[in-house]
Design an enzyme around this catalytic site. Structure first.
Site, PDB file in Angstrom:
ATOM      1  N   LYS A   1       0.842  -1.212   0.000  1.00  0.00           N
ATOM      2  CA  LYS A   1       0.000   0.000   0.000  1.00  0.00           C
ATOM      3  C   LYS A   1       0.870   1.252   0.000  1.00  0.00           C
ATOM      4  O   LYS A   1       0.659   2.172  -0.783  1.00  0.00           O
ATOM      5  CB  LYS A   1      -0.933   0.010   1.218  1.00  0.00           C
ATOM      6  CG  LYS A   1      -1.989   1.103   1.120  1.00  0.00           C
ATOM      7  CD  LYS A   1      -2.507   1.560   2.467  1.00  0.00           C
ATOM      8  CE  LYS A   1      -1.646   2.670   3.017  1.00  0.00           C
ATOM      9  NZ  LYS A   1      -2.100   3.212   4.311  1.00  0.00           N
TER      10      LYS A   1
ATOM     11  N   ASP B   1      -6.607   1.115   1.482  1.00  0.00           N
ATOM     12  CA  ASP B   1      -6.464   1.221   2.936  1.00  0.00           C
ATOM     13  C   ASP B   1      -7.759   0.751   3.589  1.00  0.00           C
ATOM     14  O   ASP B   1      -8.655   0.245   2.924  1.00  0.00           O
ATOM     15  CB  ASP B   1      -6.132   2.669   3.334  1.00  0.00           C
ATOM     16  CG  ASP B   1      -7.340   3.580   3.163  1.00  0.00           C
ATOM     17  OD1 ASP B   1      -7.316   4.701   3.663  1.00  0.00           O
ATOM     18  OD2 ASP B   1      -8.348   3.143   2.555  1.00  0.00           O
TER      19      ASP B   1
END
Ligand code: SF4
Length: 216
Positions: free
Chosen positions: A121, A139
């Site tokens: 991420k 997220d």
């Protein structure tokens, strides 16, 4: 509405609500963005933006930060969660950037993911927000909303990323992931909703009566 139609509706609705979503983490170059995203794990962007001014007093470049002890870095970031691990990661990745990348942040997902404290991420955020490469960082907000909107099963963040990349045009990803995060923070919070309250779900699921459960 079919899944593709829901995706089209969400894309146009979020474009209307957040036409130019700003990058929420304060930064002045690619290195400071990388460090800020690393710090944002299990911490709010607001808190990261409060601690980074103290961190940059220790150094604004990988070369300057690499000379610092993790204990000094930790002192500056202690209000962030996981500060012991993050301070060691920041010092180590700064050393590696100096030693292996001439003090520059590598513009490749693979190289970024090799750096200490940098997961998929974080690397994806840097690729899209610093290098303008199309990426879809997922997220907790995006993982939650994608489930509530019936775009993914929620089996894992990897699966959510895969499903969203299939549903939305590649050129929309860099803005869309920010737009979903903003909507998640403002309207569609983890505690706040069962999937029957606001115009988005009413449009996507006009006959929905029962609350929606989402996986972490
Ligand atoms: S109704 Fe609830 S779950 Fe659906 S988009 Fe609105 S805030 Fe989110």
């Amino acid at each position: 509405m079919k899944k593709g139609e829901r995706a089209d509706y969400i894309l146009s609705e979020l474009k209307r609500l957040y036409p130019n979503p700003a990058v929420p983490l304060d930064h002045f170059d690619t290195y400071s963005l990388l460090v800020a995203v690393l710090l944002s794990a299990q911490t709010t962007d607001k808190m990261v933006n409060q601690v980074t001014p103290d961190l940059w007093k220790l150094g604004k470049t990988p070369a300057e930060m690499a000379k610092r002890k993790p204990s000094e870095i930790r002192e500056a970031i202690k209000r962030c969660g996981l500060s012991p691990q993050k301070s060691i990661a920041i010092q180590k990745l700064s050393e590696i950037l100096v030693r292996e990348y001439d003090g520059q942040v590598p513009d490749s997902l693979e190289e970024l993911e090799k750096l200490p404290g940098v997961g998929h991420k974080t690397a994806s955020v840097v690729m899209c927000q610093a290098f303008g490469q199309n990426a879809f960082p997922v997220d907790t907000h995006i993982h939650r909303l994608a489930q509530r909107w019936g775009l993914t099963s929620g089996a894992s963040v990897v699966q959510t990323e895969r499903d969203l990349k299939k549903l939305f045009p590649e050129e929309s990803w860099n803005k869309l992931h920010l737009q979903i995060i903003y909507y998640g923070r403002e309207h569609c919070t983890a505690r706040g909703c069962d999937g029957t309250v606001c115009p988005i779900c009413k449009a996507l699921y006009p006959r929905r009566k029962t609350p929606v459960e989402t996986r972490k």
